[in-house]
Design a protein around this motif. Structure first.
Motif, PDB file in Angstrom:
ATOM      1  N   PHE A   1       0.876  -1.298  -0.111  1.00 32.91           N
ATOM      2  CA  PHE A   1      -0.046   0.056   0.077  1.00 32.91           C
ATOM      3  C   PHE A   1       0.888   1.229  -0.013  1.00 32.91           C
ATOM      4  CE2 PHE A   1      -2.820  -3.401   1.990  1.00 32.91           C
ATOM      5  CZ  PHE A   1      -3.709  -3.382   1.104  1.00 32.91           C
ATOM      6  N   GLU A   2       2.211   1.166   0.236  1.00 29.99           N
ATOM      7  CA  GLU A   2       3.074   2.276   0.119  1.00 29.99           C
ATOM      8  C   GLU A   2       2.569   3.362   1.121  1.00 29.99           C
ATOM      9  OE1 GLU A   2       5.185   2.722  -3.852  1.00 29.99           O
ATOM     10  OE2 GLU A   2       3.276   1.993  -4.405  1.00 29.99           O
TER      11      GLU A   2
ATOM     12  N   GLN B   1      -5.177  -0.310  14.628  1.00 25.93           N
ATOM     13  CA  GLN B   1      -6.165  -0.860  13.419  1.00 25.93           C
ATOM     14  C   GLN B   1      -5.633  -2.120  12.668  1.00 25.93           C
ATOM     15  OE1 GLN B   1      -5.878   2.875  11.246  1.00 25.93           O
ATOM     16  NE2 GLN B   1      -8.316   3.226  11.722  1.00 25.93           N
ATOM     17  N   PHE B   2      -4.527  -2.217  12.348  1.00 22.99           N
ATOM     18  CA  PHE B   2      -3.880  -3.302  12.000  1.00 22.99           C
ATOM     19  C   PHE B   2      -4.184  -4.767  12.880  1.00 22.99           C
ATOM     20  CE2 PHE B   2      -0.479  -6.477  10.695  1.00 22.99           C
ATOM     21  CZ  PHE B   2      -0.655  -6.295   9.319  1.00 22.99           C
ATOM     22  N   ALA B   3      -3.761  -4.326  14.076  1.00 25.54           N
ATOM     23  CA  ALA B   3      -4.017  -5.542  15.079  1.00 25.54           C
ATOM     24  C   ALA B   3      -5.391  -5.706  15.185  1.00 25.54           C
ATOM     25  CB  ALA B   3      -3.502  -4.826  16.569  1.00 25.54           C
ATOM     26  N   ILE B   4      -6.305  -4.882  15.117  1.00 24.71           N
ATOM     27  CA  ILE B   4      -7.853  -5.254  15.332  1.00 24.71           C
ATOM     28  C   ILE B   4      -8.305  -6.121  14.115  1.00 24.71           C
ATOM     29  CG2 ILE B   4     -10.148  -4.032  15.156  1.00 24.71           C
ATOM     30  CD1 ILE B   4      -9.040  -1.777  16.846  1.00 24.71           C
ATOM     31  N   VAL B   5      -7.645  -5.595  12.966  1.00 26.41           N
ATOM     32  CA  VAL B   5      -8.183  -6.531  11.587  1.00 26.41           C
ATOM     33  C   VAL B   5      -7.658  -7.805  11.921  1.00 26.41           C
ATOM     34  CG1 VAL B   5      -7.804  -6.589   9.439  1.00 26.41           C
ATOM     35  CG2 VAL B   5      -8.198  -4.366  10.298  1.00 26.41           C
ATOM     36  N   ASN B   6      -6.346  -7.811  12.269  1.00 24.44           N
ATOM     37  CA  ASN B   6      -5.679  -9.545  12.395  1.00 24.44           C
ATOM     38  C   ASN B   6      -6.558 -10.282  13.593  1.00 24.44           C
ATOM     39  OD1 ASN B   6      -3.668 -10.068  10.307  1.00 24.44           O
ATOM     40  ND2 ASN B   6      -3.282  -7.779  10.690  1.00 24.44           N
TER      41      ASN B   6
ATOM     42  N   LEU C   1      -9.787  -6.700   2.314  1.00 23.61           N
ATOM     43  CA  LEU C   1     -10.758  -5.620   2.251  1.00 23.61           C
ATOM     44  C   LEU C   1     -10.565  -4.559   3.415  1.00 23.61           C
ATOM     45  CD1 LEU C   1     -14.049  -7.994   1.638  1.00 23.61           C
ATOM     46  CD2 LEU C   1     -12.942  -6.141   0.218  1.00 23.61           C
ATOM     47  N   LEU C   2     -10.406  -4.886   4.743  1.00 21.26           N
ATOM     48  CA  LEU C   2     -10.140  -4.021   5.868  1.00 21.26           C
ATOM     49  C   LEU C   2      -8.815  -3.186   5.892  1.00 21.26           C
ATOM     50  CD1 LEU C   2     -11.801  -6.449   8.544  1.00 21.26           C
ATOM     51  CD2 LEU C   2     -12.472  -4.366   7.377  1.00 21.26           C
ATOM     52  N   TYR C   3      -7.930  -4.014   5.095  1.00 22.15           N
ATOM     53  CA  TYR C   3      -6.646  -3.141   5.057  1.00 22.15           C
ATOM     54  C   TYR C   3      -6.788  -1.978   3.991  1.00 22.15           C
ATOM     55  CZ  TYR C   3      -3.613  -6.913   6.994  1.00 22.15           C
ATOM     56  OH  TYR C   3      -3.181  -8.139   7.982  1.00 22.15           O
ATOM     57  N   LYS C   4      -7.488  -2.158   3.014  1.00 23.73           N
ATOM     58  CA  LYS C   4      -7.742  -1.152   1.810  1.00 23.73           C
ATOM     59  C   LYS C   4      -8.601  -0.148   2.425  1.00 23.73           C
ATOM     60  CE  LYS C   4      -7.603  -0.132  -2.475  1.00 23.73           C
ATOM     61  NZ  LYS C   4      -6.871   1.493  -2.407  1.00 23.73           N
ATOM     62  N   ILE C   5      -9.584  -0.387   3.079  1.00 26.68           N
ATOM     63  CA  ILE C   5     -10.627   0.691   3.374  1.00 26.68           C
ATOM     64  C   ILE C   5     -10.499   1.446   4.665  1.00 26.68           C
ATOM     65  CG2 ILE C   5     -12.472  -0.521   2.020  1.00 26.68           C
ATOM     66  CD1 ILE C   5     -13.813  -1.540   4.332  1.00 26.68           C
ATOM     67  N   TRP C   6      -9.420   0.515   5.721  1.00 27.66           N
ATOM     68  CA  TRP C   6      -9.673   1.053   6.974  1.00 27.66           C
ATOM     69  C   TRP C   6      -8.211   1.289   7.570  1.00 27.66           C
ATOM     70  CZ3 TRP C   6      -9.535  -1.336  12.122  1.00 27.66           C
ATOM     71  CH2 TRP C   6      -9.928  -0.543  13.205  1.00 27.66           C
TER      72      TRP C   6
END
Length: 139
Positions: free
Chosen positions: A72-73, A87-92, A131-136
């Motif tokens: 995602f650079e 946010q990354f931790a929540i997604v995972n 999906l969650l990485y891209k939008i959130w």
């Protein structure tokens, strides 16, 4: 050889850049996850849920680094990094819980092999994560 280089450049820097980079990162994460999962499961004899948590965690560390810097650079600094890591931790965590629930369901209710179940839940997690990485997380 020149054609191969042009093709690789198109895949990783052209119209398919985001998806191809996410997929390549996912392959590396999956290799790390499966290797650690197998080591915990087969060598150390840990239960599949504990092996899943440990293997997934190793894959997540690699995932954060490669998805942030390459896929995602995404550039951030200071307070944004704390938000991003959270946010990354929540997604995972969502993905991990999903994989554990589906894995238990596939193994106990469908009597699938633990490794076949692992492959199926890994694919489910990839969809959730992208999906969650891209939008959130990395937007």
């Amino acid at each position: 050889m020149d054609q191969l280089i042009k093709t690789m450049d198109f895949i990783f820097n052209g119209k398919l850049k985001l998806l191809s980079r996410f997929s390549a990162t996912g392959v590396i994460n999956t290799i790390i996850d499966f290797a650690v999962f197998t080591l915990c499961q087969s060598v150390f004899g840990l239960h599949y849920t504990i092996s899943q948590v440990i293997g997934y965690s190793f894959g997540v560390i690699n995932s954060f680094i490669f998805n942030k810097k390459w896929t995602f650079e995404y550039k951030s600094s200071g307070k944004k990094v704390i938000r991003e890591v959270s946010q990354f931790a929540i997604v995972n965590l969502i993905s991990l819980i999903s994989t554990l629930v589906f894995m238990k369901f596939l193994i106990n209710d469908f009597n699938l092999n633990v490794y076949l179940s692992k492959i199926i839940v890994t694919l489910i997690a990839q969809v959730i994560n992208f999906l969650l990485y891209k939008i959130w997380v990395f937007n």
